[in-house]
Design a protein around this motif. Structure first.
Motif, PDB file in Angstrom:
ATOM      1  N   GLY A 427      40.503  47.356 -21.599  1.00 35.33           N
ATOM      2  CA  GLY A 427      38.941  46.936 -22.122  1.00 35.33           C
ATOM      3  C   GLY A 427      38.807  48.020 -23.204  1.00 35.33           C
ATOM      4  O   GLY A 427      37.820  47.439 -24.182  1.00 35.33           O
ATOM      5  N   PHE A 428      39.025  49.196 -23.302  1.00 38.57           N
ATOM      6  CA  PHE A 428      38.727  49.746 -24.553  1.00 38.57           C
ATOM      7  C   PHE A 428      39.388  49.695 -25.746  1.00 38.57           C
ATOM      8  O   PHE A 428      38.891  49.811 -27.126  1.00 38.57           O
ATOM      9  N   ILE A 429      40.614  48.993 -25.728  1.00 43.51           N
ATOM     10  CA  ILE A 429      41.222  48.448 -26.973  1.00 43.51           C
ATOM     11  C   ILE A 429      41.051  46.911 -27.193  1.00 43.51           C
ATOM     12  O   ILE A 429      41.586  46.471 -28.172  1.00 43.51           O
ATOM     13  N   ALA A 430      40.624  46.261 -26.185  1.00 42.55           N
ATOM     14  CA  ALA A 430      40.582  44.815 -26.246  1.00 42.55           C
ATOM     15  C   ALA A 430      39.931  44.202 -27.466  1.00 42.55           C
ATOM     16  O   ALA A 430      40.236  43.283 -27.886  1.00 42.55           O
ATOM     17  N   PRO A 431      38.708  44.846 -28.234  1.00 46.40           N
ATOM     18  CA  PRO A 431      38.337  44.424 -29.250  1.00 46.40           C
ATOM     19  C   PRO A 431      39.281  44.226 -30.245  1.00 46.40           C
ATOM     20  O   PRO A 431      39.081  43.378 -31.176  1.00 46.40           O
ATOM     21  N   LYS A 432      40.383  44.941 -30.449  1.00 41.56           N
ATOM     22  CA  LYS A 432      41.198  44.873 -31.681  1.00 41.56           C
ATOM     23  C   LYS A 432      42.160  43.390 -31.398  1.00 41.56           C
ATOM     24  O   LYS A 432      42.364  42.944 -32.545  1.00 41.56           O
ATOM     25  N   PHE A 433      42.054  43.018 -30.310  1.00 40.98           N
ATOM     26  CA  PHE A 433      42.987  41.594 -30.072  1.00 40.98           C
ATOM     27  C   PHE A 433      42.113  40.460 -29.609  1.00 40.98           C
ATOM     28  O   PHE A 433      42.513  39.265 -30.050  1.00 40.98           O
ATOM     29  N   GLU A 434      40.965  40.709 -29.026  1.00 44.23           N
ATOM     30  CA  GLU A 434      40.371  39.533 -28.622  1.00 44.23           C
ATOM     31  C   GLU A 434      38.872  39.342 -29.168  1.00 44.23           C
ATOM     32  O   GLU A 434      38.181  38.328 -28.874  1.00 44.23           O
ATOM     33  N   LEU A 435      38.518  39.904 -30.121  1.00 39.90           N
ATOM     34  CA  LEU A 435      37.058  39.839 -30.744  1.00 39.90           C
ATOM     35  C   LEU A 435      37.028  38.613 -31.276  1.00 39.90           C
ATOM     36  O   LEU A 435      36.258  37.865 -31.052  1.00 39.90           O
ATOM     37  N   GLU A 436      37.973  38.373 -32.540  1.00 37.40           N
ATOM     38  CA  GLU A 436      37.884  37.064 -33.190  1.00 37.40           C
ATOM     39  C   GLU A 436      38.090  35.939 -32.379  1.00 37.40           C
ATOM     40  O   GLU A 436      37.342  34.976 -32.526  1.00 37.40           O
ATOM     41  N   ARG A 437      39.218  36.126 -31.156  1.00 38.79           N
ATOM     42  CA  ARG A 437      39.067  35.009 -30.429  1.00 38.79           C
ATOM     43  C   ARG A 437      37.854  34.468 -29.616  1.00 38.79           C
ATOM     44  O   ARG A 437      37.425  33.293 -29.527  1.00 38.79           O
ATOM     45  N   ASN A 438      37.217  35.476 -29.221  1.00 35.93           N
ATOM     46  CA  ASN A 438      35.918  35.379 -28.377  1.00 35.93           C
ATOM     47  C   ASN A 438      34.859  34.785 -29.393  1.00 35.93           C
ATOM     48  O   ASN A 438      33.929  33.990 -29.062  1.00 35.93           O
ATOM     49  N   ARG A 439      34.590  35.107 -30.576  1.00 35.09           N
ATOM     50  CA  ARG A 439      33.875  34.930 -31.683  1.00 35.09           C
ATOM     51  C   ARG A 439      34.071  33.246 -31.899  1.00 35.09           C
ATOM     52  O   ARG A 439      32.898  32.350 -31.735  1.00 35.09           O
ATOM     53  N   ILE A 440      35.143  32.874 -31.986  1.00 30.60           N
ATOM     54  CA  ILE A 440      35.420  31.363 -32.336  1.00 30.60           C
ATOM     55  C   ILE A 440      35.051  30.605 -30.964  1.00 30.60           C
ATOM     56  O   ILE A 440      34.419  29.634 -31.200  1.00 30.60           O
ATOM     57  N   GLU A 441      35.496  31.192 -29.710  1.00 34.65           N
ATOM     58  CA  GLU A 441      35.169  30.373 -28.706  1.00 34.65           C
ATOM     59  C   GLU A 441      33.651  30.225 -28.210  1.00 34.65           C
ATOM     60  O   GLU A 441      33.086  29.194 -27.844  1.00 34.65           O
ATOM     61  N   ASP A 442      32.954  31.504 -28.761  1.00 33.50           N
ATOM     62  CA  ASP A 442      31.477  31.511 -28.455  1.00 33.50           C
ATOM     63  C   ASP A 442      30.824  30.383 -29.456  1.00 33.50           C
ATOM     64  O   ASP A 442      29.893  29.720 -29.247  1.00 33.50           O
ATOM     65  N   LYS A 443      31.361  30.268 -30.741  1.00 31.34           N
ATOM     66  CA  LYS A 443      30.716  29.606 -31.580  1.00 31.34           C
ATOM     67  C   LYS A 443      30.938  28.067 -31.265  1.00 31.34           C
ATOM     68  O   LYS A 443      30.147  27.218 -31.365  1.00 31.34           O
ATOM     69  N   GLN A 444      32.196  27.829 -30.713  1.00 31.78           N
ATOM     70  CA  GLN A 444      32.523  26.365 -30.063  1.00 31.78           C
ATOM     71  C   GLN A 444      31.414  26.193 -29.140  1.00 31.78           C
ATOM     72  O   GLN A 444      31.172  24.883 -28.951  1.00 31.78           O
ATOM     73  N   TYR A 445      31.443  27.103 -28.112  1.00 33.36           N
ATOM     74  CA  TYR A 445      30.416  26.671 -26.949  1.00 33.36           C
ATOM     75  C   TYR A 445      29.086  26.349 -27.524  1.00 33.36           C
ATOM     76  O   TYR A 445      28.315  25.454 -27.055  1.00 33.36           O
ATOM     77  N   MET A 446      28.593  27.269 -28.496  1.00 33.83           N
ATOM     78  CA  MET A 446      27.206  26.854 -29.028  1.00 33.83           C
ATOM     79  C   MET A 446      27.060  25.629 -29.826  1.00 33.83           C
ATOM     80  O   MET A 446      26.020  24.907 -29.588  1.00 33.83           O
ATOM     81  N   GLU A 447      28.021  25.209 -30.593  1.00 33.63           N
ATOM     82  CA  GLU A 447      28.135  24.046 -31.180  1.00 33.63           C
ATOM     83  C   GLU A 447      28.024  22.668 -30.126  1.00 33.63           C
ATOM     84  O   GLU A 447      27.283  22.000 -30.361  1.00 33.63           O
ATOM     85  N   ASN A 448      28.766  23.000 -29.205  1.00 33.93           N
ATOM     86  CA  ASN A 448      28.678  21.973 -28.057  1.00 33.93           C
ATOM     87  C   ASN A 448      27.426  21.847 -27.253  1.00 33.93           C
ATOM     88  O   ASN A 448      27.119  20.760 -26.785  1.00 33.93           O
ATOM     89  N   HIS A 449      26.987  22.853 -26.947  1.00 39.18           N
ATOM     90  CA  HIS A 449      25.818  23.115 -26.283  1.00 39.18           C
ATOM     91  C   HIS A 449      24.617  22.372 -27.031  1.00 39.18           C
ATOM     92  O   HIS A 449      23.744  21.699 -26.603  1.00 39.18           O
ATOM     93  N   ASP A 450      24.519  22.779 -28.358  1.00 37.92           N
ATOM     94  CA  ASP A 450      23.668  22.096 -29.384  1.00 37.92           C
ATOM     95  C   ASP A 450      23.609  20.579 -29.189  1.00 37.92           C
ATOM     96  O   ASP A 450      22.631  20.039 -29.527  1.00 37.92           O
ATOM     97  N   LYS A 451      24.903  20.138 -29.235  1.00 37.19           N
ATOM     98  CA  LYS A 451      24.939  18.657 -29.046  1.00 37.19           C
ATOM     99  C   LYS A 451      24.298  17.966 -28.023  1.00 37.19           C
ATOM    100  O   LYS A 451      23.690  16.792 -28.024  1.00 37.19           O
TER     101      LYS A 451
END
Length: 451
Positions: A427-451
């Protein structure tokens, strides 16, 4: 056109022999003592472990064939679980190496105690083990060239006595004595077999390293699986024959109370002097094996640090290419483990550490087995081949869970706690590897939610 000749590659027979030598190491040296506590019924444990190890070896050979990710076994875990799986696999293997190296150090001390006929207190055993750990660490400062040369010599300290016993030990073998030692504590069959499963598996740990680099092997898709299975089977035969021959040469009670069982066996066969020579050879082999494992341990941490999993201090190397700073940190950790596991009995301390090493080493095994289906799908493997591979993989997985269970509640608890801690550390080093993936998934979620 280049005039250089192509490098000669290893054939399948060479690779099988190399696999057997790599697996033998120091894992077998104290096994007869531990198996004598259960009795010669432990041959059933050997058979179960041999079959399970063959299934694991086959599965690892397939992983090596299909994987396209760096990091070997750790990269396998990335297929089903992403970077987090890679980290946990690497992390638990590091914990296993930490414990394994202490165990090998204790084995060397056990043979040294018997060789020099000295009586050490538990604290004395602990201090002697720490001394062996530090000496082998400091020797590694000379780099892989020194380690490789010494290891290629000291391995014969195991091979000569063990293989020799398999061949000539039968002349001193007593069937009556073997039968008398069958089940000295009258344990139920399942309990007796389970009692020595983790001990027998200890001898097979490292079978995954037998998956040779395809660049060094002729026809790797055919020869690597054959060599891994052949090497594992060859090691199984040597393990089973040697430990069972001893049980027919040395009385059960003498085996149980020995910290140098192979030396004792040769004393019974020839003279006490020959027994002492064998003890010296095996003590030397233990130290040589530990020398190699100390370097391997540091290299695993170095590769993990380069992947961003650990502190960069593990990547620093001296002019000989040895990760000195990492080695010093690791030997301090091994010193702490040695003091934490002090026991009135050397073999009891060995038992505790073996079980914990097995538990933490099996986690990467399970993660690798979980990767095979995804690997095969990506490689467009035929359905018939997938059925065979997946069947063997399931057998390997079931055996792995059985080995976890057989290690005992205490070892399983500590192994589980160490693994759970790994998730929090990630969990302490996860942002190095998982931050961008989560940003993309969050963006996709928000786009689908707005629809």
């Amino acid at each position: 056109m280049s005039d250089s000749k192509p490098t000669k590659k290893m054939g399948v027979i060479q690779l099988i022999i190399l696999t057997i030598i790599n697996m033998m190491g120091s894992g077998i040296i104290l096994l007869p003592t531990k198996l004598a506590e259960v009795g010669t019924i432990s041959i059933l444990s050997w058979l179960v472990t041999a079959l399970g190890s063959l299934a694991l070896a086959y599965s690892f050979a397939k992983c090596g064939r299909f994987s396209r990710k760096p990091g070997g076994m750790f990269g396998y875990a990335q297929y089903p679980l992403g970077t987090g799986g890679n980290f946990i696999s690497n992390y638990t293997y590091v914990i296993s190496c930490l414990v394994t190296n202490v165990t090998i150090g204790i084995t060397a001390v056990g043979y040294g105690v018997e060789l020099f006929n000295v009586l050490l207190t538990p604290v004395g055993v602990c201090l002697a083990t720490v001394a062996v750990l530090w000496v082998t660490t400091l020797t590694n400062f000379g780099g892989s060239a020194v380690t490789g040369k010494l290891g290629s010599i000291t391995i014969w300290g195991v091979i000569i006595p063990v293989v020799g016993l398999c061949i000539i030990g039968w002349f001193w073998f007593s069937p009556e004595q073997y039968v008398q030692a069958w089940n000295p504590h009258n344990k139920p069959l399942f309990s007796a077999v389970s009692a020595s499963i983790s001990i027998t598996l200890w001898a097979f740990l490292g079978l995954e390293s037998a998956c040779a680099n395809s660049d060094a092997v002729e026809n790797p898709e055919r020869n690597v699986p054959i060599a891994v299975l052949g090497g594992t089977l060859g090691a199984a035969v040597i393990y089973i024959v040697s430990t069972n021959v001893i049980a027919g040469i040395v009385p059960n009670l003498d085996l149980v109370n020995s910290t140098a069982p192979f030396g004792v066996a040769f004393s019974y066969m020839f003279t006490p002097l020959v027994g002492k020579i064998i003890m010296a050879l095996m003590c030397l082999a233990c130290i040589g094996s530990l020398l190699g494992w100390q370097f391997t341990f540091a290299q695993v941490c170095k590769s993990g640090a380069e992947a961003g999993f650990y502190h960069r201090v593990f990547t620093h190397v001296n002019k000989m290419g040895a990760p000195v700073k990492g080695m010093l940190i690791l030997v301090i950790g091994q010193t702490i483990v040695t003091f934490m596991t002090i026991s009135p009995s050397l073999t009891k301390q060995f038992d505790i550490l073996v079980n914990l090493a097995v538990i933490t080493n099996l986690i990467p095994y399970l993660l690798s087995m979980a990767a095979l289906i995804t690997m095969q799908r990506l490689a467009d493997v035929s359905k018939s081949e997938m059925r065979v591979t997946n069947t063997i993989m399931v057998i390997a997985t079931l055996y792995t869970y059985y080995a976890l269970y057989s290690a005992g509640f205490e070892a399983l608890t500590w192994g589980a706690l160490a693994t759970f801690l790994g998730w929090n550390l990630y969990g302490f080093i996860a942002p190095k590897f998982e931050l961008e993936r989560n940003r993309i998934e969050d963006k996709q979620y928000m786009e689908n939610h707005d629809k």
